[in-house]
Design a protein around this motif. Structure first.
Motif, PDB file in Angstrom:
ATOM      1  N   THR A   1       0.812  -1.213   0.000  1.00 29.21           N
ATOM      2  CA  THR A   1       0.000   0.000   0.000  1.00 29.21           C
ATOM      3  C   THR A   1       0.847   1.265   0.000  1.00 29.21           C
ATOM      4  N   ALA A   2       1.918   1.277   0.756  1.00 30.80           N
ATOM      5  CA  ALA A   2       2.718   2.482   0.952  1.00 30.80           C
ATOM      6  C   ALA A   2       3.407   2.924  -0.339  1.00 30.80           C
ATOM      7  N   PRO A   3       3.666   4.217  -0.471  1.00 25.64           N
ATOM      8  CA  PRO A   3       4.433   4.702  -1.627  1.00 25.64           C
ATOM      9  C   PRO A   3       5.808   4.046  -1.671  1.00 25.64           C
ATOM     10  N   LYS A   4       6.380   3.956  -2.848  1.00 23.62           N
ATOM     11  CA  LYS A   4       7.668   3.292  -3.009  1.00 23.62           C
ATOM     12  C   LYS A   4       8.775   3.955  -2.203  1.00 23.62           C
ATOM     13  N   THR A   5       8.623   5.254  -1.938  1.00 21.81           N
ATOM     14  CA  THR A   5       9.651   5.974  -1.187  1.00 21.81           C
ATOM     15  C   THR A   5       9.491   5.841   0.330  1.00 21.81           C
ATOM     16  N   ASP A   6       8.405   5.232   0.777  1.00 21.81           N
ATOM     17  CA  ASP A   6       8.136   5.098   2.215  1.00 21.81           C
ATOM     18  C   ASP A   6       8.870   3.875   2.749  1.00 21.81           C
ATOM     19  N   GLN A   7       9.846   4.089   3.613  1.00 24.15           N
ATOM     20  CA  GLN A   7      10.690   2.998   4.089  1.00 24.15           C
ATOM     21  C   GLN A   7      10.265   2.452   5.449  1.00 24.15           C
ATOM     22  N   GLU A   8       9.138   2.929   5.972  1.00 25.34           N
ATOM     23  CA  GLU A   8       8.679   2.457   7.273  1.00 25.34           C
ATOM     24  C   GLU A   8       7.250   1.959   7.185  1.00 25.34           C
ATOM     25  N   ARG A   9       6.962   0.941   8.000  1.00 28.55           N
ATOM     26  CA  ARG A   9       5.595   0.441   8.137  1.00 28.55           C
ATOM     27  C   ARG A   9       4.785   1.411   9.005  1.00 28.55           C
ATOM     28  N   PRO A  10       3.465   1.247   9.128  1.00 31.85           N
ATOM     29  CA  PRO A  10       2.642   2.202   9.883  1.00 31.85           C
ATOM     30  C   PRO A  10       3.171   2.492  11.286  1.00 31.85           C
ATOM     31  N   GLY A  11       2.852   3.690  11.791  1.00 36.33           N
ATOM     32  CA  GLY A  11       3.444   4.202  13.014  1.00 36.33           C
ATOM     33  C   GLY A  11       3.127   3.428  14.274  1.00 36.33           C
ATOM     34  N   PHE A  12       2.058   2.628  14.291  1.00 33.32           N
ATOM     35  CA  PHE A  12       1.705   1.891  15.496  1.00 33.32           C
ATOM     36  C   PHE A  12       2.430   0.546  15.593  1.00 33.32           C
ATOM     37  N   LEU A  13       3.333   0.274  14.651  1.00 38.52           N
ATOM     38  CA  LEU A  13       4.118  -0.964  14.657  1.00 38.52           C
ATOM     39  C   LEU A  13       5.554  -0.674  15.073  1.00 38.52           C
ATOM     40  N   TYR A  14       6.169  -1.622  15.801  1.00 41.08           N
ATOM     41  CA  TYR A  14       7.543  -1.453  16.278  1.00 41.08           C
ATOM     42  C   TYR A  14       8.431  -2.633  15.902  1.00 41.08           C
TER      43      TYR A  14
ATOM     44  N   LYS B   1       9.729  -3.250  11.232  1.00 40.69           N
ATOM     45  CA  LYS B   1       9.295  -1.877  10.913  1.00 40.69           C
ATOM     46  C   LYS B   1       9.748  -1.392   9.534  1.00 40.69           C
ATOM     47  N   ARG B   2      10.907  -1.823   9.113  1.00 35.41           N
ATOM     48  CA  ARG B   2      11.446  -1.291   7.856  1.00 35.41           C
ATOM     49  C   ARG B   2      10.757  -1.941   6.657  1.00 35.41           C
ATOM     50  N   ASN B   3      10.577  -1.143   5.628  1.00 40.08           N
ATOM     51  CA  ASN B   3       9.823  -1.550   4.447  1.00 40.08           C
ATOM     52  C   ASN B   3      10.734  -1.741   3.249  1.00 40.08           C
ATOM     53  N   ARG B   4      10.577  -2.872   2.577  1.00 34.58           N
ATOM     54  CA  ARG B   4      11.265  -3.168   1.313  1.00 34.58           C
ATOM     55  C   ARG B   4      12.790  -3.141   1.454  1.00 34.58           C
ATOM     56  N   GLU B   5      13.280  -3.689   2.566  1.00 34.35           N
ATOM     57  CA  GLU B   5      14.721  -3.840   2.737  1.00 34.35           C
ATOM     58  C   GLU B   5      14.989  -5.008   3.684  1.00 34.35           C
TER      59      GLU B   5
END
Length: 392
Positions: free
Chosen positions: A61-74, A77-81
């Motif tokens: 769902t997140a834009p390709k430039t968004d490197q973090e998952r939603p703020g309520f998750l710890y 957390k990192r997205n696409r890496e």
């Protein structure tokens, strides 16, 4: 669906190529995975152990430039890496009437969940010492930093039924700091282990250092009953505050769960969190009053089920809901606050007795548009996560 299926097969590749840093234990795959290997120090009472979990999450769902998952998750957390969620080294000493634990951590879990802590404390996963108060009873006093007794999930993914954490686990304490008394029923000659009682005096709600402006201490309790190996019933509570004294916002929180048939072919966890913060004090001139009286309430039910498909594997599923319309724990700034359903489906495979490969798809569905998307905000969020957990 075609796109998701293609990625499902590709997402595991990075983790399969991660070098084996250590040997792992997985209490999730009880028949396929044995107890964690430990390295005995010269003193027979001292053991050394460790844990590493590498992961890759893809947020559809997140834009390709968004490197973090939603703020309520710890966790995760990192997205696409490819990254490390949690890695720690632990030294544990156990004597007849004394015990101590020290574990130092790195990873994105520590980076995000310990962001408010001071300096080197961010790298402390566990640091505590304990003394047995009775020769004839299992009664202990422990003090320091320790894993939270609130909830059935922890930051150690291999010990949980699902790869990722539930919303209620992500937004209640993973760790606590203070002193606690623990009593397990039975005697050294006749242990029965059916009841556990814990009373803690704490620095706050998942706080090593106290919140600035808060002078009090918090109290937490746990009552756990295990009538047999097929059933665990638990009630944990927290009474204190996570706000400065000036707001006079006391917090009362309850965590309840039942674990049914954990070692069987089919098992279920039923969990429920409910908490309340008093509304803040409002001062108008010489008039000091509670803002409208009453409390802000949040709650979250969750059901997790898993099925043993072989001696090495499980499939698991989860349905959950989190309601925090007043933004006490998860603030959104939207008309309905945080009212979100979560669904997940996962597969776990024990590659070795101490190495666990997992993959999980997850969907969040919220009443308001709160998730970052390429075209603005979305009411839903879809992701896929893989992990390789190894301990030694």
């Amino acid at each position: 669906m075609k796109r998701i299926a293609q990625f499902f097969s590709l997402a595991a590749v990075p983790l399969l190529t991660v070098s084996a840093i250590a040997q792992t234990t997985d209490t999730t795959l009880t028949s396929a995975v044995t107890s964690a290997a430990t390295t005995a120090a010269p003193n027979a009472g001292l053991t050394l152990s460790g844990y590493v979990e590498a992961y890759y999450s893809y947020d559809f769902t997140a834009p390709k430039t968004d490197q973090e998952r939603p703020g309520f998750l710890y966790n995760h957390k990192r997205n696409r890496e490819v990254n490390v969620n949690l890695a720690f080294l632990k030294a544990a000493y156990a004597g007849e009437r004394v015990r101590a634990n020290l574990a130092l951590q790195v990873g994105t879990y520590a980076q995000y969940n310990y962001a408010a802590e001071q300096g080197l404390l961010k790298n402390v996963f566990e640091a505590n010492a304990g003394v047995k108060l009775s020769k004839s009873r299992d009664l202990w006093l422990d003090a320091g930093i320790f894993s939270s007794h609130i909830g059935f999930e922890s930051a150690i993914s291999k010990d949980c039924w699902t790869l990722t954490r539930s919303i209620l686990a992500e937004n209640s304490p993973y760790y606590l700091s203070g002193a606690k008394v623990t009593y397990n029923t039975g005697t050294p000659d006749r242990p029965n282990g059916k009841w556990t009682f814990v009373v803690s005096v704490l620095n706050g709600w998942q706080r090593i250092a106290k919140l600035p402006g808060y002078s009090g201490m918090a109290i937490s309790t746990q009552v756990q009953y295990r009538p047999s190996s097929m059933l665990t019933l638990n009630w944990s509570s927290f009474l204190g505050s996570d706000r400065p004294d000036s707001l006079r916002q006391g917090r009362f929180f309850n965590n309840l769960y039942a674990i049914i048939n954990p070692a069987g072919k089919f098992g279920v966890i039923l969990g429920f969190d409910i908490g309340a913060d008093r509304k803040p004090v409002v001062q108008t001139g010489s008039d000091v009053r509670q803002d409208g009286g009453g409390s802000y309430v949040w709650y979250s039910p969750v059901v997790i089920a898993r099925y043993k498909t072989s001696d090495r594997s499980y499939i698991n599923g989860r349905v959950e809901y989190y309601d925090d319309k007043n933004g006490v724990i998860i603030a959104t700034g939207t008309p309905n606050g945080f009212k979100t359903f979560g669904y997940s489906l996962g597969y776990d495979y024990g590659i070795l007795p101490n190495a666990l490969l997992r993959i999980e798809g997850k969907l969040y569905d919220s009443k308001d548009a709160i998730f970052s998307a390429s075209n603005g905000l979305s009411k839903t969020n879809t992701s896929l996560t893989t992990s390789l957990a190894i301990s030694f």
